[in-house]
Design an enzyme around this catalytic site. Structure first.
Site, PDB file in Angstrom:
ATOM      1  CG  ASP A 106      -2.055  -0.911   1.211  1.00 20.58           C
ATOM      2  OD1 ASP A 106      -2.152  -1.693   0.242  1.00 20.58           O
ATOM      3  OD2 ASP A 106      -2.852  -0.883   2.156  1.00 20.58           O
ATOM      4  CG  HIS A 147      -3.358   7.148   2.944  1.00 23.22           C
ATOM      5  ND1 HIS A 147      -3.482   7.014   4.313  1.00 23.22           N
ATOM      6  CD2 HIS A 147      -3.044   5.909   2.471  1.00 23.22           C
ATOM      7  CE1 HIS A 147      -3.235   5.763   4.654  1.00 23.22           C
ATOM      8  NE2 HIS A 147      -2.966   5.067   3.559  1.00 23.22           N
ATOM      9  CG  HIS A 159      -4.395   2.619  -0.656  1.00 18.13           C
ATOM     10  ND1 HIS A 159      -5.190   1.765   0.090  1.00 18.13           N
ATOM     11  CD2 HIS A 159      -3.502   3.146   0.227  1.00 18.13           C
ATOM     12  CE1 HIS A 159      -4.782   1.772   1.356  1.00 18.13           C
ATOM     13  NE2 HIS A 159      -3.773   2.614   1.467  1.00 18.13           N
ATOM     14  CG  HIS A 167       2.381   0.030   4.343  1.00 21.21           C
ATOM     15  ND1 HIS A 167       2.121  -0.935   5.308  1.00 21.21           N
ATOM     16  CD2 HIS A 167       1.234   0.735   4.200  1.00 21.21           C
ATOM     17  CE1 HIS A 167       0.869  -0.808   5.727  1.00 21.21           C
ATOM     18  NE2 HIS A 167       0.306   0.197   5.070  1.00 21.21           N
TER      19      HIS A 167
END
Length: 258
Positions: free
Chosen positions: A57, A112, A108, A203
């Site tokens: 991610d 964020h 995603h 990540h």
């Protein structure tokens, strides 16, 4: 004359927004591993029992992502990278290079952010914008969606469905976004929950985490893959994993009103 007493109106004025908020944030309970794995295996990324889906991610990140691509090449492993739209359009060549090397891209979100308030229009626009960006940059349309922070809300789920995406969280993670993460801790955290048919979350960027934490993830990656292989598990992207029940009409903790 009102058919409902004034006190009842005031009570309704309080309860209705509270009910809407609960319906919005209620699906976030799937963030809890016990809830997710037991009741919603599709959201946990459960797939064929001899396969592990490897996912990353928060990228793309020109500082760190290339190191992950090189390490994965050396390991002979392909993965799924859930990209943040605003980062993808800033680094188009890195996005293309990720796909050129055989990896898969997922969505995603455009940013964020944390979704504490219902915002279907915003979520739908951000997800659709990211889908379009990935398609324009690579010629391939993404299939998967993972919400930022793994917080799934009713509006995010509806927005992903509208965009034709399947929502997938994870079954094992390395807690690799923290300042105290080490290669050993990342490996141990994944090993504790590693099961055939699982989806691993890591990540490839520290954009939204402790500065430099990606280095622990990168250093742990060969050992994580080795652990999978020694357990007789193959490692690859979600496209080779096909978690059950995550299609547009798959199982979900709560179906929101249209």
């Amino acid at each position: 004359m009102s058919l409902v007493p004034g006190r009842a109106w005031r009570t309704a004025a309080v309860l209705l927004p509270a009910g809407a908020a609960a319906a919005h944030i209620g699906p976030a309970a799937t963030w809890l591993p016990g809830v997710r794995l037991l009741f919603f295996p599709g959201l946990a990324g459960s797939g064929p029992r001899r396969h592990i889906a490897l996912t990353f991610d928060d990228g793309p990140d020109p500082v760190s992502t290339p190191h992950f691509l090189d390490t994965l090449d050396g390991l002979g492993v392909r993965a799924t990278f859930f990209v943040v739209g605003e980062h993808a359009v800033r680094h188009p060549e890195l996005v293309r290079e990720t796909v050129r090397r055989g990896h898969e891209l997922g969505v995603h979100g455009w940013t964020h952010d944390r979704p504490w308030r219902p915002a279907f229009a915003r979520d739908a626009a951000g997800i659709a914008r990211t889908v379009s960006a990935v398609h324009d940059l690579t010629g391939r349309r993404p299939r998967w969606y993972r919400p930022p922070y793994g917080i799934l809300t009713a509006s995010r789920w509806r927005a992903a469905r509208r965009a034709g995406l399947r929502t997938v969280l994870w079954s094992a993670w390395g807690r690799d976004w923290t300042a105290d993460a080490t290669p050993a801790s990342v490996r141990a955290r994944i090993a504790a929950d590693l099961r055939g048919g699982g989806t691993v979350l890591l990540h490839d960027s520290d954009h939204h985490a402790a500065p430099g934490c990606w280095r622990a993830t990168l250093a742990a990656l060969p050992a994580v893959v080795q652990d999978c292989r020694e357990a007789g598990l193959t490692v690859g992207p979600l496209r080779d994993h096909a978690p059950a029940g995550t299609g547009p009409r798959g199982r979900y903790p709560r179906r929101p009103a249209p």
